[in-house]
Design a protein around this motif. Structure first.
Motif, PDB file in Angstrom:
ATOM      1  N   GLU A  65     -21.479  41.869 -21.352  1.00  0.00           N
ATOM      2  CA  GLU A  65     -20.416  42.515 -22.106  1.00  0.00           C
ATOM      3  C   GLU A  65     -19.612  41.460 -22.852  1.00  0.00           C
ATOM      4  O   GLU A  65     -19.452  40.346 -22.368  1.00  0.00           O
ATOM      5  CB  GLU A  65     -19.506  43.295 -21.156  1.00  0.00           C
ATOM      6  CG  GLU A  65     -18.625  44.292 -21.858  1.00  0.00           C
ATOM      7  CD  GLU A  65     -17.937  45.223 -20.871  1.00  0.00           C
ATOM      8  OE1 GLU A  65     -16.892  45.766 -21.265  1.00  0.00           O
ATOM      9  OE2 GLU A  65     -18.409  45.396 -19.754  1.00  0.00           O
TER      10      GLU A  65
ATOM     11  N   ALA B 241     -16.605  39.353 -24.031  1.00  0.00           N
ATOM     12  CA  ALA B 241     -15.362  38.910 -23.395  1.00  0.00           C
ATOM     13  C   ALA B 241     -14.715  37.894 -24.320  1.00  0.00           C
ATOM     14  O   ALA B 241     -15.342  36.918 -24.709  1.00  0.00           O
ATOM     15  CB  ALA B 241     -15.648  38.291 -22.036  1.00  0.00           C
ATOM     16  N   ASP B 242     -13.458  38.122 -24.653  1.00  0.00           N
ATOM     17  CA  ASP B 242     -12.757  37.225 -25.562  1.00  0.00           C
ATOM     18  C   ASP B 242     -11.804  36.278 -24.857  1.00  0.00           C
ATOM     19  O   ASP B 242     -11.157  35.466 -25.505  1.00  0.00           O
ATOM     20  CB  ASP B 242     -12.006  38.040 -26.624  1.00  0.00           C
ATOM     21  CG  ASP B 242     -12.979  38.741 -27.568  1.00  0.00           C
ATOM     22  OD1 ASP B 242     -14.021  38.146 -27.892  1.00  0.00           O
ATOM     23  OD2 ASP B 242     -12.694  39.880 -27.977  1.00  0.00           O
ATOM     24  N   SER B 243     -11.713  36.391 -23.519  1.00  0.00           N
ATOM     25  CA  SER B 243     -10.876  35.472 -22.753  1.00  0.00           C
ATOM     26  C   SER B 243     -11.434  35.396 -21.337  1.00  0.00           C
ATOM     27  O   SER B 243     -12.106  36.327 -20.883  1.00  0.00           O
ATOM     28  CB  SER B 243      -9.424  35.954 -22.706  1.00  0.00           C
ATOM     29  OG  SER B 243      -9.322  37.120 -21.900  1.00  0.00           O
TER      30      SER B 243
ATOM     31  N   GLU C 117      -9.831  35.763 -18.656  1.00  0.00           N
ATOM     32  CA  GLU C 117      -9.230  36.861 -17.897  1.00  0.00           C
ATOM     33  C   GLU C 117     -10.012  38.159 -18.105  1.00  0.00           C
ATOM     34  O   GLU C 117     -10.226  38.925 -17.163  1.00  0.00           O
ATOM     35  CB  GLU C 117      -7.764  37.054 -18.295  1.00  0.00           C
ATOM     36  CG  GLU C 117      -6.864  35.881 -17.961  1.00  0.00           C
ATOM     37  CD  GLU C 117      -6.969  34.712 -18.961  1.00  0.00           C
ATOM     38  OE1 GLU C 117      -6.571  33.596 -18.578  1.00  0.00           O
ATOM     39  OE2 GLU C 117      -7.459  34.906 -20.092  1.00  0.00           O
ATOM     40  N   GLU C 118     -10.426  38.403 -19.340  1.00  0.00           N
ATOM     41  CA  GLU C 118     -11.218  39.595 -19.651  1.00  0.00           C
ATOM     42  C   GLU C 118     -12.572  39.539 -18.938  1.00  0.00           C
ATOM     43  O   GLU C 118     -13.031  40.536 -18.388  1.00  0.00           O
ATOM     44  CB  GLU C 118     -11.408  39.686 -21.170  1.00  0.00           C
ATOM     45  CG  GLU C 118     -11.902  41.015 -21.662  1.00  0.00           C
ATOM     46  CD  GLU C 118     -11.974  41.068 -23.178  1.00  0.00           C
ATOM     47  OE1 GLU C 118     -12.932  41.666 -23.687  1.00  0.00           O
ATOM     48  OE2 GLU C 118     -11.082  40.503 -23.850  1.00  0.00           O
TER      49      GLU C 118
ATOM     50  N   ALA D 272     -12.062  40.231 -15.280  1.00  0.00           N
ATOM     51  CA  ALA D 272     -11.759  41.649 -15.075  1.00  0.00           C
ATOM     52  C   ALA D 272     -13.050  42.469 -15.075  1.00  0.00           C
ATOM     53  O   ALA D 272     -13.195  43.421 -14.294  1.00  0.00           O
ATOM     54  CB  ALA D 272     -10.800  42.145 -16.152  1.00  0.00           C
ATOM     55  N   GLN D 273     -14.002  42.085 -15.927  1.00  0.00           N
ATOM     56  CA  GLN D 273     -15.298  42.773 -15.943  1.00  0.00           C
ATOM     57  C   GLN D 273     -16.025  42.555 -14.619  1.00  0.00           C
ATOM     58  O   GLN D 273     -16.642  43.474 -14.074  1.00  0.00           O
ATOM     59  CB  GLN D 273     -16.149  42.278 -17.106  1.00  0.00           C
ATOM     60  CG  GLN D 273     -15.596  42.655 -18.455  1.00  0.00           C
ATOM     61  CD  GLN D 273     -16.289  41.934 -19.594  1.00  0.00           C
ATOM     62  OE1 GLN D 273     -17.350  41.345 -19.425  1.00  0.00           O
ATOM     63  NE2 GLN D 273     -15.685  41.978 -20.770  1.00  0.00           N
TER      64      GLN D 273
ATOM     65  N   TYR E  38     -19.982  33.065 -17.833  1.00  0.00           N
ATOM     66  CA  TYR E  38     -19.468  33.444 -19.151  1.00  0.00           C
ATOM     67  C   TYR E  38     -19.400  32.228 -20.041  1.00  0.00           C
ATOM     68  O   TYR E  38     -19.326  31.089 -19.583  1.00  0.00           O
ATOM     69  CB  TYR E  38     -18.106  34.155 -19.074  1.00  0.00           C
ATOM     70  CG  TYR E  38     -16.921  33.316 -18.649  1.00  0.00           C
ATOM     71  CD1 TYR E  38     -16.356  32.344 -19.479  1.00  0.00           C
ATOM     72  CD2 TYR E  38     -16.317  33.539 -17.419  1.00  0.00           C
ATOM     73  CE1 TYR E  38     -15.255  31.606 -19.081  1.00  0.00           C
ATOM     74  CE2 TYR E  38     -15.208  32.808 -17.012  1.00  0.00           C
ATOM     75  CZ  TYR E  38     -14.687  31.844 -17.851  1.00  0.00           C
ATOM     76  OH  TYR E  38     -13.592  31.113 -17.461  1.00  0.00           O
TER      77      TYR E  38
ATOM     78  N   HIS F 104     -18.855  34.445 -26.458  1.00  0.00           N
ATOM     79  CA  HIS F 104     -17.913  35.503 -26.107  1.00  0.00           C
ATOM     80  C   HIS F 104     -18.619  36.577 -25.289  1.00  0.00           C
ATOM     81  O   HIS F 104     -18.578  37.765 -25.619  1.00  0.00           O
ATOM     82  CB  HIS F 104     -17.250  36.100 -27.360  1.00  0.00           C
ATOM     83  CG  HIS F 104     -16.249  35.176 -27.963  1.00  0.00           C
ATOM     84  ND1 HIS F 104     -14.905  35.373 -27.840  1.00  0.00           N
ATOM     85  CD2 HIS F 104     -16.384  34.026 -28.660  1.00  0.00           C
ATOM     86  CE1 HIS F 104     -14.256  34.400 -28.443  1.00  0.00           C
ATOM     87  NE2 HIS F 104     -15.141  33.570 -28.941  1.00  0.00           N
TER      88      HIS F 104
END
Length: 189
Positions: free
Chosen positions: A12, A14-16, A18-19, A22-23, A41, A74
């Motif tokens: 998926e 992810a731009d950070s 933290e994101e 969270a996933q 990531y 990302h």
């Protein structure tokens, strides 16, 4: 299915960090009974990975290599494993995790994201129609508008190769009344 173990891969955007994490948390709660939730990531220069209890270097690093091998950025990839009772050994784990992640990324839809330059643009009310016309002619992203007694101010994003021509057209169309200031790039973009 590899030697009775089931491997499920999820990729998926992810731009950070933290994101991305969270996933991971969402997948842990979706598959709480899985034996392992191994992941990696890459977000620009930032990267992390975890073997989640598998022998060191046999899960997270191969997932990261799959991400790099596919040339994507990302992205967060999580490989969920349900242990099937047969030990795969270090080489088998590397192949299973890396191969599952690579196959997931090969099958995933790709989205090309091109950077844009951001400008804060202000025009007097009498030139508002000119601004709107130019925004429609160029491939721009328009931010929220703010109104003052003098006119309208908004953030406009344009591709870097279009910026000089767009700004020149705006300057010409408003007879020099438009004010344009480049907004510095946010960290991580």
């Amino acid at each position: 299915m590899i030697e009775n173990s089931e491997f499920l891969a999820f990729a998926e955007r992810a731009d950070s960090p933290e994101e991305a994490l969270a996933q991971l948390a969402a997948l842990r709660s979706r598959y709480p009974d899985a034996t392992h939730h191994c992941w990696a990531y890459r977000i620009g220069a930032a990267y992390r990975f975890s073997d989640d209890g598998e022998p060191g270097g046999t899960a997270g690093a191969p997932i990261l290599r799959a991400i790099e091998g596919q040339g994507v950025d990302h992205v967060m990839v999580v490989v969920v494993r349900y242990y099937g009772g047969v030990k795969l050994g270090a080489g088998g784990l590397v192949r299973a995790y890396g191969g599952t992640a690579a196959e997931c990324l090969r099958a995933a839809p790709r989205l090309e994201v091109r950077p844009r330059q951001k400008f804060q643009v202000s025009v007097p009310f009498e030139h508002l129609s000119t601004l709107y016309h130019l925004l429609g002619q160029w491939d721009t992203v328009r931010g929220e508008e703010g109104y003052t007694a003098a006119g309208v101010s908004l953030r406009v994003e344009v591709y870097p190769e279009d910026a000089p021509a767009f700004l020149a057209a705006l300057r010409d169309g408003t007879r020099g009344a438009a004010q344009m200031e480049e907004v510095e790039r946010l960290e991580g973009e």
